[in-house]
Design a protein around this motif. Structure first.
Motif, PDB file in Angstrom:
ATOM      1  N   LEU A 187       0.815  -1.216   0.000  1.00 10.56           N
ATOM      2  CA  LEU A 187       0.000   0.000   0.000  1.00 10.56           C
ATOM      3  C   LEU A 187       0.847   1.265   0.000  1.00 10.56           C
ATOM      4  O   LEU A 187       0.491   2.261  -0.623  1.00 10.56           O
ATOM      5  CB  LEU A 187      -0.942   0.003   1.200  1.00 10.56           C
ATOM      6  CG  LEU A 187      -2.031  -1.075   1.197  1.00 10.56           C
ATOM      7  CD1 LEU A 187      -2.880  -0.965   2.446  1.00 10.56           C
ATOM      8  CD2 LEU A 187      -2.900  -0.979  -0.052  1.00 10.56           C
ATOM      9  N   SER A 188       1.961   1.244   0.712  1.00 12.78           N
ATOM     10  CA  SER A 188       2.836   2.408   0.790  1.00 12.78           C
ATOM     11  C   SER A 188       4.184   1.964   1.323  1.00 12.78           C
ATOM     12  O   SER A 188       4.327   0.866   1.873  1.00 12.78           O
ATOM     13  CB  SER A 188       2.239   3.485   1.707  1.00 12.78           C
ATOM     14  OG  SER A 188       2.089   2.989   3.030  1.00 12.78           O
ATOM     15  N   SER A 221      -0.259  -3.670  -6.829  1.00 14.02           N
ATOM     16  CA  SER A 221       0.463  -2.869  -5.849  1.00 14.02           C
ATOM     17  C   SER A 221      -0.048  -1.437  -5.937  1.00 14.02           C
ATOM     18  O   SER A 221      -0.819  -1.088  -6.830  1.00 14.02           O
ATOM     19  CB  SER A 221       1.969  -2.934  -6.106  1.00 14.02           C
ATOM     20  OG  SER A 221       2.682  -2.237  -5.083  1.00 14.02           O
ATOM     21  N   HIS A 222       0.405  -0.616  -5.001  1.00 13.18           N
ATOM     22  CA  HIS A 222      -0.076   0.766  -4.926  1.00 13.18           C
ATOM     23  C   HIS A 222       1.051   1.752  -4.629  1.00 13.18           C
ATOM     24  O   HIS A 222       1.052   2.881  -5.115  1.00 13.18           O
ATOM     25  CB  HIS A 222      -1.154   0.856  -3.832  1.00 13.18           C
ATOM     26  CG  HIS A 222      -1.776   2.200  -3.666  1.00 13.18           C
ATOM     27  ND1 HIS A 222      -1.408   3.082  -2.669  1.00 13.18           N
ATOM     28  CD2 HIS A 222      -2.742   2.838  -4.371  1.00 13.18           C
ATOM     29  CE1 HIS A 222      -2.134   4.185  -2.754  1.00 13.18           C
ATOM     30  NE2 HIS A 222      -2.942   4.070  -3.772  1.00 13.18           N
ATOM     31  N   ARG A 223       2.041   1.318  -3.879  1.00 10.35           N
ATOM     32  CA  ARG A 223       3.055   2.239  -3.360  1.00 10.35           C
ATOM     33  C   ARG A 223       3.875   2.892  -4.468  1.00 10.35           C
ATOM     34  O   ARG A 223       4.326   4.029  -4.322  1.00 10.35           O
ATOM     35  CB  ARG A 223       3.987   1.509  -2.382  1.00 10.35           C
ATOM     36  CG  ARG A 223       4.844   0.416  -3.001  1.00 10.35           C
ATOM     37  CD  ARG A 223       5.776  -0.193  -1.992  1.00 10.35           C
ATOM     38  NE  ARG A 223       6.744  -1.070  -2.638  1.00 10.35           N
ATOM     39  CZ  ARG A 223       7.848  -1.516  -2.054  1.00 10.35           C
ATOM     40  NH1 ARG A 223       8.104  -1.183  -0.798  1.00 10.35           N
ATOM     41  NH2 ARG A 223       8.683  -2.297  -2.697  1.00 10.35           N
ATOM     42  N   GLU A 224       4.064   2.191  -5.595  1.00 11.15           N
ATOM     43  CA  GLU A 224       4.890   2.735  -6.676  1.00 11.15           C
ATOM     44  C   GLU A 224       4.275   3.977  -7.326  1.00 11.15           C
ATOM     45  O   GLU A 224       4.964   4.729  -8.016  1.00 11.15           O
ATOM     46  CB  GLU A 224       5.130   1.670  -7.738  1.00 11.15           C
ATOM     47  CG  GLU A 224       5.993   0.511  -7.287  1.00 11.15           C
ATOM     48  CD  GLU A 224       5.237  -0.526  -6.467  1.00 11.15           C
ATOM     49  OE1 GLU A 224       5.873  -1.457  -5.935  1.00 11.15           O
ATOM     50  OE2 GLU A 224       3.991  -0.409  -6.363  1.00 11.15           O
ATOM     51  N   LEU A 225       2.989   4.199  -7.122  1.00  9.81           N
ATOM     52  CA  LEU A 225       2.305   5.341  -7.713  1.00  9.81           C
ATOM     53  C   LEU A 225       2.363   6.577  -6.816  1.00  9.81           C
ATOM     54  O   LEU A 225       1.951   7.658  -7.224  1.00  9.81           O
ATOM     55  CB  LEU A 225       0.841   4.985  -7.999  1.00  9.81           C
ATOM     56  CG  LEU A 225       0.618   3.709  -8.823  1.00  9.81           C
ATOM     57  CD1 LEU A 225      -0.863   3.492  -9.051  1.00  9.81           C
ATOM     58  CD2 LEU A 225       1.382   3.760 -10.136  1.00  9.81           C
ATOM     59  N   TYR A 282      -1.045  11.117  -5.920  1.00 10.94           N
ATOM     60  CA  TYR A 282      -0.406  10.241  -6.900  1.00 10.94           C
ATOM     61  C   TYR A 282       0.586  11.012  -7.768  1.00 10.94           C
ATOM     62  O   TYR A 282       0.327  12.143  -8.176  1.00 10.94           O
ATOM     63  CB  TYR A 282      -1.461   9.593  -7.798  1.00 10.94           C
ATOM     64  CG  TYR A 282      -2.318   8.574  -7.091  1.00 10.94           C
ATOM     65  CD1 TYR A 282      -1.815   7.318  -6.762  1.00 10.94           C
ATOM     66  CD2 TYR A 282      -3.636   8.878  -6.726  1.00 10.94           C
ATOM     67  CE1 TYR A 282      -2.602   6.387  -6.100  1.00 10.94           C
ATOM     68  CE2 TYR A 282      -4.420   7.947  -6.065  1.00 10.94           C
ATOM     69  CZ  TYR A 282      -3.897   6.703  -5.755  1.00 10.94           C
ATOM     70  OH  TYR A 282      -4.674   5.787  -5.092  1.00 10.94           O
ATOM     71  N   PHE A 283       1.703  10.360  -8.062  1.00  7.46           N
ATOM     72  CA  PHE A 283       2.669  10.889  -9.011  1.00  7.46           C
ATOM     73  C   PHE A 283       2.491  10.223 -10.379  1.00  7.46           C
ATOM     74  O   PHE A 283       2.962  10.740 -11.377  1.00  7.46           O
ATOM     75  CB  PHE A 283       4.094  10.669  -8.495  1.00  7.46           C
ATOM     76  CG  PHE A 283       4.455  11.563  -7.343  1.00  7.46           C
ATOM     77  CD1 PHE A 283       5.184  12.724  -7.547  1.00  7.46           C
ATOM     78  CD2 PHE A 283       4.053  11.254  -6.048  1.00  7.46           C
ATOM     79  CE1 PHE A 283       5.512  13.558  -6.488  1.00  7.46           C
ATOM     80  CE2 PHE A 283       4.374  12.079  -4.981  1.00  7.46           C
ATOM     81  CZ  PHE A 283       5.109  13.241  -5.198  1.00  7.46           C
ATOM     82  N   LEU A 284       1.820   9.073 -10.411  1.00  7.97           N
ATOM     83  CA  LEU A 284       1.510   8.362 -11.650  1.00  7.97           C
ATOM     84  C   LEU A 284       0.064   7.885 -11.590  1.00  7.97           C
ATOM     85  O   LEU A 284      -0.358   7.317 -10.575  1.00  7.97           O
ATOM     86  CB  LEU A 284       2.432   7.158 -11.841  1.00  7.97           C
ATOM     87  CG  LEU A 284       3.919   7.426 -12.109  1.00  7.97           C
ATOM     88  CD1 LEU A 284       4.709   6.127 -12.013  1.00  7.97           C
ATOM     89  CD2 LEU A 284       4.116   8.061 -13.479  1.00  7.97           C
ATOM     90  N   THR A 285      -0.690   8.098 -12.666  1.00  6.26           N
ATOM     91  CA  THR A 285      -2.078   7.629 -12.701  1.00  6.26           C
ATOM     92  C   THR A 285      -2.437   6.924 -14.003  1.00  6.26           C
ATOM     93  O   THR A 285      -3.588   6.515 -14.177  1.00  6.26           O
ATOM     94  CB  THR A 285      -3.065   8.807 -12.499  1.00  6.26           C
ATOM     95  OG1 THR A 285      -2.838   9.785 -13.529  1.00  6.26           O
ATOM     96  CG2 THR A 285      -2.874   9.449 -11.129  1.00  6.26           C
ATOM     97  N   TRP A 300      10.798   0.563 -10.969  1.00  2.70           N
ATOM     98  CA  TRP A 300      10.603   1.689 -10.053  1.00  2.70           C
ATOM     99  C   TRP A 300      11.636   1.618  -8.952  1.00  2.70           C
ATOM    100  O   TRP A 300      11.810   0.571  -8.311  1.00  2.70           O
ATOM    101  CB  TRP A 300       9.191   1.633  -9.465  1.00  2.70           C
ATOM    102  CG  TRP A 300       8.852   2.722  -8.492  1.00  2.70           C
ATOM    103  CD1 TRP A 300       8.534   4.011  -8.776  1.00  2.70           C
ATOM    104  CD2 TRP A 300       8.784   2.610  -7.058  1.00  2.70           C
ATOM    105  NE1 TRP A 300       8.258   4.718  -7.624  1.00  2.70           N
ATOM    106  CE2 TRP A 300       8.405   3.884  -6.567  1.00  2.70           C
ATOM    107  CE3 TRP A 300       8.994   1.556  -6.160  1.00  2.70           C
ATOM    108  CZ2 TRP A 300       8.241   4.126  -5.194  1.00  2.70           C
ATOM    109  CZ3 TRP A 300       8.834   1.802  -4.803  1.00  2.70           C
ATOM    110  CH2 TRP A 300       8.452   3.077  -4.332  1.00  2.70           C
ATOM    111  N   VAL A 301      12.354   2.712  -8.742  1.00  5.03           N
ATOM    112  CA  VAL A 301      13.371   2.795  -7.688  1.00  5.03           C
ATOM    113  C   VAL A 301      12.980   3.897  -6.721  1.00  5.03           C
ATOM    114  O   VAL A 301      12.893   5.069  -7.103  1.00  5.03           O
ATOM    115  CB  VAL A 301      14.774   3.067  -8.266  1.00  5.03           C
ATOM    116  CG1 VAL A 301      15.791   3.179  -7.132  1.00  5.03           C
ATOM    117  CG2 VAL A 301      15.176   1.965  -9.233  1.00  5.03           C
ATOM    118  N   TYR A 302      12.754   3.538  -5.489  1.00  5.65           N
ATOM    119  CA  TYR A 302      12.358   4.503  -4.472  1.00  5.65           C
ATOM    120  C   TYR A 302      13.557   5.269  -3.926  1.00  5.65           C
ATOM    121  O   TYR A 302      13.487   6.463  -3.658  1.00  5.65           O
ATOM    122  CB  TYR A 302      11.665   3.762  -3.327  1.00  5.65           C
ATOM    123  CG  TYR A 302      11.319   4.631  -2.138  1.00  5.65           C
ATOM    124  CD1 TYR A 302      10.244   5.506  -2.195  1.00  5.65           C
ATOM    125  CD2 TYR A 302      12.075   4.575  -0.964  1.00  5.65           C
ATOM    126  CE1 TYR A 302       9.915   6.306  -1.104  1.00  5.65           C
ATOM    127  CE2 TYR A 302      11.758   5.372   0.127  1.00  5.65           C
ATOM    128  CZ  TYR A 302      10.679   6.237   0.051  1.00  5.65           C
ATOM    129  OH  TYR A 302      10.361   7.033   1.123  1.00  5.65           O
TER     130      TYR A 302
END
Length: 312
Positions: A158-159, A193-197, A284-287, A294-296
């Motif tokens: 989720l995050s 997943s959700h956190r990557e967005l 959101y940064f991506l929708t 994806w690299v955090y």
């Protein structure tokens, strides 16, 4: 993947002019043909048929046509009962005007089966899609990803910031976005997943500046300090303060932001009331579109590395 506008979550087409016109009369239903329509399920009968009040008649979705998996026991009766008061997709399977009022029968199962096949055939890991939260469990959030087809986002996805329960992030009926982690076509499962967005560390940290005082949520109280969530994908560390517990809202002073160590140093100012919009809507940064990788972690940081690779 280009998103199919005809395979959106239940509730997205109820107010369209085409949908309203089709439901207005027997002639409207006939003209709709095989089109997917949508309306609110007003009741569930003793035999677990869903009833839909069209104004000029009450349409029926027979129990066997309410959901997939009822005949095998894979789907429980609660899947039917829980649709009352909520929008459901369907196709018209019969109109009998020899009786008054006309008898109308519908099928939701046919729409679900078609949507599931469509999604399994078209989705790939990394695809971003809209979703609607259907219900929440301690281990994750169940979401409708198209015409009532439900998938789950595990709490760990989720995050980046960890939470005790998904209800801290979402509420039933909320419209969100998700990204496909994997597609198991044999098992007919779509993992999400959700956190990557929600943005990388750098993207979130750029929203703040040292010297500011902002609101945060206590997420973890440790012997060496208190972790304060500033955004779902961004937390900082403050010195311990007596009486604090997880879930409380506090005001914090930003002492420093250190990308090389992926650290934000905070000072707790005061305990404050939680926001009125609780839980607040995600930023959101991506929708839309597709992501392969994806690299955090910030490029300058050589300690903890967080990434997601989207592969079958």
């Amino acid at each position: 993947m280009k998103r199919d506008e005809n395979c959106l979550p239940e509730g997205f087409r109820s107010g369209t002019p085409e949908n309203r016109a089709a439901l207005a009369s027997p002639e409207g239903l006939r003209q709709a043909g095989d089109a997917v329509l949508e309306a609110i399920a007003s009741r569930c009968s003793c035999s677990h048929d869903l009833l839909i009040d069209l104004g000029w008649t009450t349409a029926v979705i027979p129990r066997a046509e309410c959901a997939m998996g009822l005949d095998t026991g894979e789907t429980r009766e609660i899947a039917i009962l829980s649709r009352v008061g909520k929008p459901v997709c369907f196709r018209v399977t019969g109109i009998d005007e020899t009786v008054s009022p006309p008898a109308v029968t519908l099928s939701r199962r046919a729409v679900l089966e078609e949507a599931q096949e469509m999604l399994l055939d078209s989705l790939e890991p990394g695809d971003i899609l809209p979703a609607r939260v259907t219900h929440i469990e301690p281990f994750g959030v169940f979401v409708d990803i198209g015409r009532g087809v439900v998938s789950m986002i595990g709490i760990e996805h989720l995050s980046v910031s960890r939470i005790l329960h998904p209800a801290e992030r979402f509420r039933p009926g909320q419209d969100i976005y998700a990204v496909v982690l994997g597609v198991d076509r044999a098992a007919k499962r779509i993992m999400l997943s959700h956190r990557e967005l929600l943005g990388t560390w750098e993207e979130n940290a750029a929203l703040f500046s040292p010297g500011e005082t902002v609101r945060g949520i206590v997420r973890s109280v440790e012997n060496y300090g208190v972790f304060i969530e500033l955004m779902p994908n961004l937390s900082g560390l403050a010195e311990r303060r007596a009486g604090l517990r997880e879930g409380q809202t506090v005001s914090v002073f930003l002492k420093s932001i250190v990308p090389e160590r992926m650290k934000i140093k905070l000072t707790i100012i005061d305990l404050i009331p939680p926001p009125a919009d609780d839980p607040p809507a995600p930023r959101y940064f991506l929708t839309e579109g597709h992501i392969d990788h994806w690299v955090y972690t910030p490029p300058a940081c050589d300690s903890k590395y967080i990434e997601t690779r989207f592969t079958d």
